[in-house]
Design a protein around this motif. Structure first.
Motif: not given
Ligand code: AMP
Length: 382
Positions: A17-19, A43-45, A271-272, A70-74
């Motif tokens: 859910q955070l993604g 949920p993210t997909g 992360r959030p 361009s950037v990766v986060t998690f």
């Protein structure tokens, strides 16, 4: 690094859910979102442009994924360190892999806090029966034994009620490396969700008050009712944590507030955080948009709270007696419903949340509880 501007593709490791809420914020601003995790229809997909399904240890798949963004986060801090390192060969990873490495392991996290001189729950490292006996003698009972790895929402935790019970408590979590923590008779639990940019700028949403049920966050309320001096101290500590870890992104610091107002850090989440979900509806900039701004090298947005708010989690338990009464819930006009698109409602699983807005925090709390209670009302469609 040049700023990553709208139109670019952003990569998210993890797919919960955070993604999902990050992707919603990103798409609103015109970015593309790619997500990577071992699961399908996540949920993210569901709200991303591309959902890559591969194990985290498939490092070639990770490299291909990172090469396409361009950037990766998690959104999941238990991404293994080699996965973050492989992604970093092809794209900036923010926060950097070392932040994950420290915060995904209780021994490393607490050792970092101790070395940085940040106030934390007293603890001892336990890797042998001798460590355990000394730790119980030092910290007394009750105390809490927590596995070093993969702990969240009270998982991998057991209360040690007497020295005689220590060995069986450790056996119950598998005799794995652990920390023993002093039991803190706290007055309340609070958190600070904060963001930091590569240029060192910092912003937080102030103190959020958290109530747990069965070790899982149940309710968050903002602003919290802690004394102004306690709130100021919490913000200073949070800022020191983000600076010491050199975080670029969002990080949550969870605190215990002892009687008298002393703050102890319980844990960090890089992360959030669930306690910051209310920023989605109640703040000028949500924690998810702020994560995007920080990791893309954009200026941070205002964290001003537009009005007091309360958030209530919706766990799988809400489905125990059948489909919840959504109509009765959304009949509360100051309450916003968020569902994460998970098909299976298991006991204790975070399925969604509600956020209520009001002119004062206690009314917000009343509203969010009323809306959640309404989910259990009998359904009568006429
Ligand atoms: P954790 O997953 O470590 O954040 O633990 C979940 C919840 O368990 C916390 O938010 C507290 O409500 C409770 N808890 C954890 N550790 C302690 C402690 N050392 N003393 C008192 N309560 C704790």
């Amino acid at each position: 690094m040049k700023p990553v501007l709208p139109g670019a593709a952003l990569g998210v490791l993890g797919s919960g859910q955070l993604g999902r809420m990050f992707a919603i914020a990103a798409r609103r601003m015109g970015y593309r979102v790619h997500t990577f995790s071992p699961d399908a229809d996540t949920p993210t997909g569901q709200v991303s442009d591309i959902e890559v399904i591969a194990p985290y240890d498939d490092l070639d798949a990770v490299r291909r994924f990172a090469a396409g963004v361009s950037v990766v986060t998690f959104e999941f801090e238990n991404v293994p360190a080699p996965t973050a390192a492989a992604a970093a060969e092809y794209a900036p990873v923010r926060p950097r892999g070392e932040v994950l490495h420290i915060t995904q392991h209780r021994i490393r996290e607490k050792t970092f806090l101790a070395r940085a001189g940040l106030p934390h729950t007293p603890f001892r490292t336990v890797t042998t029966p001798g460590d355990l006996a000394r730790a119980v003698a030092d910290l007394g009972c009750p105390s809490i034994l927590k596995t070093a790895d993969f702990g969240y929402d009270g998982k991998g935790q057991v209360r040690v009620t007497s020295p005689d019970h220590a060995a069986s408590a450790w056996a119950s979590i598998g005799n794995v490396p652990a920390v023993l923590e002093a039991f803190i008779p706290f007055e309340c639990e609070v958190s600070i969700v904060a963001a930091r940019s590569a240029d060192g700028s910092y912003a937080d949403w102030g103190v959020i008050e958290n109530r747990h049920r069965n070790h899982i966050l149940d309710i968050s309320i903002a602003p919290s009712s802690v004394a102004p001096a306690v709130a100021e101290n919490a913000r200073e500590i949070a800022r020191a944590v983000l600076e010491a870890l050199d975080v670029v992104g969002v990080l949550c610091v969870e605190f215990f507030v002892e009687p008298g107002g002393r703050l102890l850090i319980n844990e960090l989440a890089p992360r959030p955080h669930n306690s910051g979900h209310l920023t989605f509806d109640a703040s000028v900039t949500s924690q998810f948009e702020q994560q995007l701004r920080a990791v893309c090298g954009l200026p941070l947005g205002s964290t001003e709270l537009l009005c007091p708010a309360a958030m209530a989690n919706l766990l799988g338990d809400v489905w125990e007696r059948g489909e919840p009464n959504w109509r009765a819930c959304v009949a509360h006009p100051q309450v916003k419903l968020h569902l994460y698109g998970k098909s299976e409602a298991r006991h204790g699983r975070k399925m969604g949340h509600l956020t209520a807005l009001a002119s004062d925090p206690s009314t917000a709390l009343e509203r969010v509880l009323a809306a959640r209670n309404a989910l259990a009302c009998p359904q009568n469609y006429t």
